[in-house]
Design a protein around this motif. Structure first.
Motif, PDB file in Angstrom:
ATOM      1  N   LEU A 176       0.838  -1.193   0.000  1.00 39.78           N
ATOM      2  CA  LEU A 176       0.000   0.000   0.000  1.00 39.78           C
ATOM      3  C   LEU A 176       0.878   1.250   0.000  1.00 39.78           C
ATOM      4  N   ASP A 177       0.659   2.116  -0.988  1.00 35.50           N
ATOM      5  CA  ASP A 177       1.362   3.395  -1.069  1.00 35.50           C
ATOM      6  C   ASP A 177       0.356   4.525  -0.864  1.00 35.50           C
ATOM      7  N   SER A 178       0.803   5.560  -0.172  1.00 35.79           N
ATOM      8  CA  SER A 178      -0.025   6.745   0.024  1.00 35.79           C
ATOM      9  C   SER A 178       0.857   7.979  -0.097  1.00 35.79           C
ATOM     10  N   GLU A 179       0.478   8.876  -0.985  1.00 34.13           N
ATOM     11  CA  GLU A 179       1.168  10.165  -1.120  1.00 34.13           C
ATOM     12  C   GLU A 179       0.125  11.264  -1.075  1.00 34.13           C
ATOM     13  N   GLY A 180       0.501  12.411  -0.498  1.00 30.15           N
ATOM     14  CA  GLY A 180      -0.466  13.488  -0.439  1.00 30.15           C
ATOM     15  C   GLY A 180       0.079  14.746   0.178  1.00 30.15           C
ATOM     16  N   LEU A 181      -0.810  15.676   0.386  1.00 26.29           N
ATOM     17  CA  LEU A 181      -0.449  16.966   0.961  1.00 26.29           C
ATOM     18  C   LEU A 181      -1.600  17.464   1.824  1.00 26.29           C
ATOM     19  N   ALA A 182      -1.256  18.393   2.721  1.00 20.78           N
ATOM     20  CA  ALA A 182      -2.258  19.006   3.583  1.00 20.78           C
ATOM     21  C   ALA A 182      -1.870  20.450   3.842  1.00 20.78           C
ATOM     22  N   VAL A 183      -2.859  21.303   4.001  1.00 19.44           N
ATOM     23  CA  VAL A 183      -2.648  22.718   4.295  1.00 19.44           C
ATOM     24  C   VAL A 183      -3.332  23.036   5.613  1.00 19.44           C
ATOM     25  N   GLY A 184      -2.612  23.724   6.506  1.00 20.58           N
ATOM     26  CA  GLY A 184      -3.179  24.146   7.778  1.00 20.58           C
ATOM     27  C   GLY A 184      -3.365  25.654   7.799  1.00 20.58           C
ATOM     28  N   LEU A 185      -4.564  26.104   8.152  1.00 20.11           N
ATOM     29  CA  LEU A 185      -4.880  27.526   8.206  1.00 20.11           C
ATOM     30  C   LEU A 185      -5.086  27.946   9.657  1.00 20.11           C
ATOM     31  N   PHE A 186      -4.133  28.709  10.203  1.00 21.83           N
ATOM     32  CA  PHE A 186      -4.237  29.321  11.524  1.00 21.83           C
ATOM     33  C   PHE A 186      -4.472  28.298  12.637  1.00 21.83           C
ATOM     34  N   ASN A 187      -3.924  27.086  12.453  1.00 22.64           N
ATOM     35  CA  ASN A 187      -4.107  25.999  13.415  1.00 22.64           C
ATOM     36  C   ASN A 187      -5.588  25.759  13.715  1.00 22.64           C
ATOM     37  N   ARG A 188      -6.418  26.037  12.732  1.00 22.76           N
ATOM     38  CA  ARG A 188      -7.863  25.916  12.899  1.00 22.76           C
ATOM     39  C   ARG A 188      -8.498  25.009  11.851  1.00 22.76           C
ATOM     40  N   VAL A 189      -8.059  25.144  10.601  1.00 17.32           N
ATOM     41  CA  VAL A 189      -8.644  24.398   9.481  1.00 17.32           C
ATOM     42  C   VAL A 189      -7.551  23.607   8.780  1.00 17.32           C
ATOM     43  N   GLU A 190      -7.869  22.374   8.406  1.00 17.76           N
ATOM     44  CA  GLU A 190      -6.956  21.549   7.613  1.00 17.76           C
ATOM     45  C   GLU A 190      -7.679  21.063   6.356  1.00 17.76           C
ATOM     46  N   LEU A 191      -7.010  21.216   5.211  1.00 21.49           N
ATOM     47  CA  LEU A 191      -7.485  20.683   3.934  1.00 21.49           C
ATOM     48  C   LEU A 191      -6.451  19.694   3.442  1.00 21.49           C
ATOM     49  N   SER A 192      -6.881  18.500   3.040  1.00 18.23           N
ATOM     50  CA  SER A 192      -5.913  17.456   2.691  1.00 18.23           C
ATOM     51  C   SER A 192      -6.344  16.688   1.454  1.00 18.23           C
ATOM     52  N   TYR A 193      -5.340  16.077   0.829  1.00 19.12           N
ATOM     53  CA  TYR A 193      -5.571  15.194  -0.318  1.00 19.12           C
ATOM     54  C   TYR A 193      -4.560  14.052  -0.242  1.00 19.12           C
ATOM     55  N   ALA A 194      -5.013  12.840  -0.560  1.00 18.68           N
ATOM     56  CA  ALA A 194      -4.119  11.685  -0.621  1.00 18.68           C
ATOM     57  C   ALA A 194      -4.519  10.780  -1.772  1.00 18.68           C
ATOM     58  N   ARG A 195      -3.530  10.184  -2.420  1.00 17.72           N
ATOM     59  CA  ARG A 195      -3.758   9.142  -3.416  1.00 17.72           C
ATOM     60  C   ARG A 195      -3.231   7.831  -2.830  1.00 17.72           C
ATOM     61  N   GLN A 196      -4.098   6.851  -2.736  1.00 14.04           N
ATOM     62  CA  GLN A 196      -3.724   5.525  -2.264  1.00 14.04           C
ATOM     63  C   GLN A 196      -3.636   4.560  -3.434  1.00 14.04           C
ATOM     64  N   ALA A 197      -2.667   3.657  -3.366  1.00 14.55           N
ATOM     65  CA  ALA A 197      -2.509   2.624  -4.385  1.00 14.55           C
ATOM     66  C   ALA A 197      -2.224   1.297  -3.685  1.00 14.55           C
ATOM     67  N   LEU A 198      -3.096   0.323  -3.891  1.00  9.96           N
ATOM     68  CA  LEU A 198      -2.926  -0.998  -3.301  1.00  9.96           C
ATOM     69  C   LEU A 198      -2.501  -1.972  -4.382  1.00  9.96           C
ATOM     70  N   ASN A 199      -1.235  -2.408  -4.321  1.00  9.85           N
ATOM     71  CA  ASN A 199      -0.694  -3.366  -5.281  1.00  9.85           C
ATOM     72  C   ASN A 199      -1.009  -4.771  -4.785  1.00  9.85           C
ATOM     73  N   THR A 200      -1.684  -5.565  -5.637  1.00 12.68           N
ATOM     74  CA  THR A 200      -2.125  -6.893  -5.218  1.00 12.68           C
ATOM     75  C   THR A 200      -1.073  -7.986  -5.403  1.00 12.68           C
TER      76      THR A 200
END
Length: 293
Positions: A82-106
């Protein structure tokens, strides 16, 4: 260090003012959090442990700034990777916006399932989190930091999710999380209630022939700081069991996270996922690198 911030538009300036009304736009600054108090990146992209979401907000910023992070995680198991890559943005230690792409190799199990050797299941996860009360580090030691969050998951392999009996290839999780670091005892405690019907976190779709209703699941975390830079601990996460074809077990891990410096954190864990898509005893190791600013 101070940075000059010039609003791109009246709309942007209004948004920033509404989030942090006591901070003038030209006085925004980054940094200020204690080491490791922004957590590490969970597999789903939000700040937390490896398996669990915490109420912490991504980035090194305090209430006076904007921060963020990027992460890369690899987890290797007997029959899957399982691979996961992504990013997140924190605004004033109050709001977090995030994105991740997961890939499960069988790997080889993909061939046994008729998908082909090394067939890869992919999923996009879009998240948002709002801190609504408390502080994880400061303030009343009996009041944790509490946040509410949402994660919208889009599985990119709808033919596979349908074949295993899932009802949908898209779904949304809702959660409430509480986290507290007891500095005097070097202990971190976290608990999250997640409302979901995701199968294997969404990698096998959402809902199934056994159950297509949302259910409440629990995520618990316990950590101990050996030093300012090193924390060890464990997590436990309950899971729904919606598919007749694939029994789903709860997850747990034992982890260690080390802050190389204020901007880089590396984490390693022993992870047990139990049964995944008919394959039993999926245990292995996880390594995650996170860069924060």
């Amino acid at each position: 260090m101070k940075r000059t911030f010039r609003p791109l538009s009246i709309t942007m300036a209004a948004m920033i003012t509404s989030i942090a009304p006591s901070v003038a736009a030209e006085e925004l600054r980054q940094g200020g959090k204690l080491l490791l108090t922004n957590g590490i990146a969970s597999l789903e992209g939000s700040s937390g442990g490896g398996l669990a979401s915490w109420s912490l907000i991504a980035g090194n910023e305090t209430r006076d700034g904007i921060g963020g992070s990027v992460h890369a995680t690899v987890a290797e198991f007997k029959d899957y990777r399982l691979d996961s890559e992504g990013l997140a943005v924190g605004l004033f230690n109050r709001v977090e916006l995030s994105y991740a792409r997961q890939a499960l190799n069988t790997k080889a199990i993909g061939q046994a399932l008729g998908l082909g050797y090394g067939y890869q299941l992919n999923q996009d996860i879009y998240g948002a989190k709002l801190r609504v009360a408390g502080d994880a580090v400061y303030g009343d030691p009996l009041i944790p930091q509490i946040a509410v969050g949402i994660q919208h998951k889009r599985n990119l392999d709808s033919q596979v999710t349908k074949a295993v009996g899932a009802i949908d290839s898209e779904g949304t999780d809702f959660y409430v999380s509480a986290t507290k670091l007891f500095l005097s005892h070097s202990i971190l405690i976290g608990a999250t209630a997640r409302y979901t019907k995701a199968n294997q976190g969404g990698l096998l779709g959402f809902g199934g022939d056994k159950n297509n209703d949302y259910g409440l699941q629990f995520e618990g975390s316990l950590g101990y700081q050996l030093s300012r830079k090193l924390v060890i601990g464990g997590e436990y996460r309950t899971k729904p069991d919606n598919l007749s074809i694939a029994t789903e077990d709860d997850w747990y891990d034992l982890f260690a996270a080390y802050a190389i410096n204020r901007n880089l954190t590396v984490a390693a864990a022993y992870v047990d996922l139990g049964s995944v898509a008919t394959s039993e005893e999926q245990r292995g190791g996880l390594v995650s690198l996170r860069a924060s600013f």
